[in-house]
Design a protein around this motif. Structure first.
Motif, PDB file in Angstrom:
ATOM      1  N   LEU A  61      -5.971 -44.416  37.170  1.00 16.96           N
ATOM      2  CA  LEU A  61      -6.949 -44.176  38.229  1.00 16.96           C
ATOM      3  C   LEU A  61      -8.355 -44.037  37.651  1.00 16.96           C
ATOM      4  N   ALA A  62      -8.488 -43.333  36.516  1.00 14.15           N
ATOM      5  CA  ALA A  62      -9.796 -43.178  35.882  1.00 14.15           C
ATOM      6  C   ALA A  62     -10.347 -44.524  35.418  1.00 14.15           C
ATOM      7  N   VAL A  63      -9.486 -45.356  34.837  1.00 12.74           N
ATOM      8  CA  VAL A  63      -9.925 -46.683  34.386  1.00 12.74           C
ATOM      9  C   VAL A  63     -10.337 -47.541  35.571  1.00 12.74           C
ATOM     10  N   THR A  64      -9.543 -47.501  36.646  1.00 11.23           N
ATOM     11  CA  THR A  64      -9.875 -48.277  37.850  1.00 11.23           C
ATOM     12  C   THR A  64     -11.193 -47.819  38.447  1.00 11.23           C
ATOM     13  N   ARG A  65     -11.388 -46.509  38.489  1.00 14.71           N
ATOM     14  CA  ARG A  65     -12.626 -45.960  39.034  1.00 14.71           C
ATOM     15  C   ARG A  65     -13.839 -46.397  38.219  1.00 14.71           C
TER      16      ARG A  65
END
Length: 677
Positions: A213-217
């Motif tokens: 999720l952090a990478v996608t964000r």
């Protein structure tokens, strides 16, 4: 029972959830504001007595005042108990001394902007020289050099860590309490540059999901920034993903001074726009399907889809505390539609407040909670009065554009007025120009920025989102131009000369509740007049901080001639208070003596040794020298070493009587551990 008494009881029945929610809020605030940790023994006994008496009063008495007091007391006991439970289930802070310099290894989860560099949120894997049992799990590091890592990356940073600092000045914001409940175990800074490490993503399912999720964000933020254009790309990335690390400090300061800083925090406004846009669009599309529209109320599936999309936006924006609170409020709003209840009512407002306090009781002490609920409550009260006025006039079909303009003006004025006391208390300033800035910016955000962002989201799967993102960026460029123009106007920002006492905020908050709930113009004007008078009396009679020497080496002093001044007199590694943060520090007293006349007498600042360290007859001497001056016996001496050991010293003057010395207390609350040498 008299007619008036019956009317009061009916009022309590209709607004019972709201008063219970206000009681919850009151109990949580009393718990967190208490200087010592309330014990379970006496607390349970007192709570049981109050709870039992309150329930009995609600059942047996017909008096409006007694029933109202009982309802508030029952809510307060529940609020304090919930807050105590949330505190007890959390482990004590693991870091109670300075760590480092040491090698810190872990995974970057988020990147945030800061005045001295970007801030890295890191989930710790290992720290050299620290046992795993004493190691913090989540930390925040300030990185001042160029950054070559991204969220999801395993990094190695040579760093210095310390516990989250507690406020050194009376009434200052308690960052250590916020960090405790957010799970932030330590803060610090990087010496040099963080570099990538050999480990990859984490193996656990939950940790892997958080990393993904952090990478996608971050990828979303980079894509939006590049597509929206250089001027407003950082602003667009902040609105799309909650990642503000690409924004310049100049733009952030202009938004703050112009009263548009609320656009940066992913909160009720953003979720309201996203959810509202999805709800209206879905409802109109479903209404075109005649077979479906004749069989089910199309607003219900529209509300369900809007709630799902709001949840997706919550995850993509980082799910911060303010965003979680806004999502709870949005869930209550759309849930009311699903249950055939009015979403714009004090009952829905109360349910949202109760849900937030049950999940995040510590948020009642934050400016975000206070300002968002103050603005929402005032707007609901205005909406109910407006609706009653329209029903009385039996108005016909109104002009849509005139009504939209009226709504925008009223919303801006009411929202600014309702949040002004909280802005003055927490930030020592309010932005009168924010009314005009919002009147100019919000139509752009609502009618251009939000639709373009929605179209970009809808066309992203087929790769046609860039034209819409470019228009999204162009619209935000106009918002930034408005912010810079308004912030540059004289009088756009109003700064108060003295920090607002907490009691004044309490009085004004009670007055705001009264103005929103009473009926009739005369009663509202009376409530406003009484609130203003009591607030002025509380402000005039409250104890005043005359001087504060922070561990950073800065002195805040309130002089008789020039009011508040900030002086840099020593070199420390602590943090300055957030109170009066806009004052610029002067080094005029470094290397020479300074004397000021204050409400507690003459104050001298000296860094000279020996007899030269006695700058005239003074009531207080702030001394940064090595040896104590001979005149110390006849004056109140505060040395730099004493100040560092105490974690900051303040001199407070009560309304009547001599001044007293105030220092931060440790060990009395779970989030205030006593630091070890």
């Amino acid at each position: 029972m008299s007619e008036g008494g019956a009317g009061g009881v009916l009022h309590l029945v209709l607004n019972g959830p709201l008063y219970f929610a206000l009681g919850l809020c009151l109990g949580a605030m009393v718990y967190f504001a208490s200087p010592v940790e309330p014990g379970w023994g006496g607390g349970v006994a007192a709570g049981a007595c109050i709870l039992g008496g309150g329930i009995l009063a609600l059942q047996r008495t017909g008096s409006f005042v007694i029933r109202l007091a009982a309802m508030l007391l029952v809510g307060a006991v529940c609020g304090a108990t919930i807050s105590k439970l949330h505190t007890q289930i959390r482990a004590a802070p693991p870091v109670q001394s300075v760590i480092g310099p040491a090698m810190v290894e872990g995974w970057v989860t988020a990147i945030e902007p800061g005045t001295k560099g970007v801030r890295l949120r890191i989930d710790v894997h290992a720290i050299s020289g620290v046992a795993s049992t004493d190691m913090p799990a989540h930390i925040r590091l300030t990185h001042s050099l160029s950054l070559n890592v991204a969220p999801g990356r395993f990094v190695r940073c040579w760093s210095v860590l310390r516990p989250p600092p507690q406020p050194s000045m009376p009434g200052d914001y308690a960052f250590n309490r916020q960090a405790f409940f957010e799970g932030l175990d330590a803060v610090g800074y990087v010496q040099g540059r963080c570099r990538g490490g050999p480990l990859g993503t984490r193996a656990g399912l939950w940790d892997h999901a958080k990393t993904l999720l952090a990478v996608t964000r971050r990828a979303l933020a980079v894509h939006v920034k590049d597509a929206a254009g250089e001027r407003a790309g950082g602003f667009a990335a902040a609105l799309a993903s909650g990642d503000r690390s690409f924004m310049s400090q100049e733009d952030m300061e202009a938004l703050r001074r112009s009263g548009l800083a609320h656009l940066l925090a992913i909160s009720g406004l953003h979720l309201g726009i996203v959810g509202g846009l999805v709800y209206v669009s879905t409802r109109r599309l479903l209404a075109l399907w005649e077979w479906l529209a004749l069989r089910i109320p199309v607003q219900k599936p529209a509300a369900a889809i809007a709630l799902i999309m709001s949840g997706a936006y919550l995850l993509l924006s980082g799910a911060s505390i303010s965003t979680q609170r806004a999502f709870i409020m949005a869930a209550v709003f759309f849930g009311a539609i699903l249950l055939d209840r009015s979403p714009l009512s004090f009952r829905s407002f109360a349910v949202a407040m109760i849900a937030v306090i049950l999940i995040q009781p510590h948020s009642v002490m934050t400016p975000g909670f206070q300002m968002s609920f103050a603005a929402t409550g005032a707007l609901i009260a205005t909406y109910l009065v407006w609706r009653e006025h329209d029903e009385t006039r039996q108005a016909g079909k109104r002009n849509r554009y005139v009504f939209s303009l009226q709504s925008l003006v009223v919303t801006s004025i009411i929202g600014a007025a309702a949040t002004a006391p909280f802005a003055l208390y927490h930030f020592d300033r309010v932005a009168p120009g924010g009314i005009w800035a919002n009147l100019m910016a919000m139509p752009i955000i609502t009618f251009i920025s939000a639709p373009m962002a929605g179209l970009a989201m809808a066309t992203a799967p087929i790769g046609l989102d860039e034209p819409f993102l470019r228009l999204f960026g162009w619209s935000l460029e106009q918002v930034l131009n408005i912010a810079h123009w308004v912030s540059a106007r004289p009088g756009s920002g109003l700064t108060i000369s003295d920090p607002m006492p907490a009691l004044v905020l309490v009085v004004m908050s009670v007055g705001l509740v009264a103005v929103c709930l009473v009926t009739g113009l005369r009663r509202r004007v009376s409530a406003l007049a009484i609130t203003t008078s009591l607030a002025a009396l509380a402000w005039f009679s409250a104890p005043r901080t005359i001087l504060h020497w922070s561990p950073s080496g800065e002195v805040l002093i309130r002089t008789n001639a020039q009011g508040w001044q900030k002086l840099d007199v020593a070199d420390g590694d602590g943090l300055s208070p957030l109170t009066l943060a806009d004052l610029s520090a002067s080094d005029v007293c470094k290397g020479k003596d300074c004397i000021f006349e204050t409400a507690i007498g003459r104050v001298a600042i000296s860094d000279m040794d020996g007899e030269a360290g006695c700058p005239g007859r003074a009531s207080v001497i702030l001394y940064t020298g090595v040896t104590a001056p001979p005149c110390a016996q006849g004056a109140g001496l505060i040395s730099w070493s004493d100040n560092v050991a105490a974690g900051g010293i303040s001199l407070v003057k009560p309304f009547i009587g001599p001044y007293r010395r105030s220092t931060p207390k440790c060990g009395q609350r779970k989030w205030q551990p006593c630091l070890q040498e």
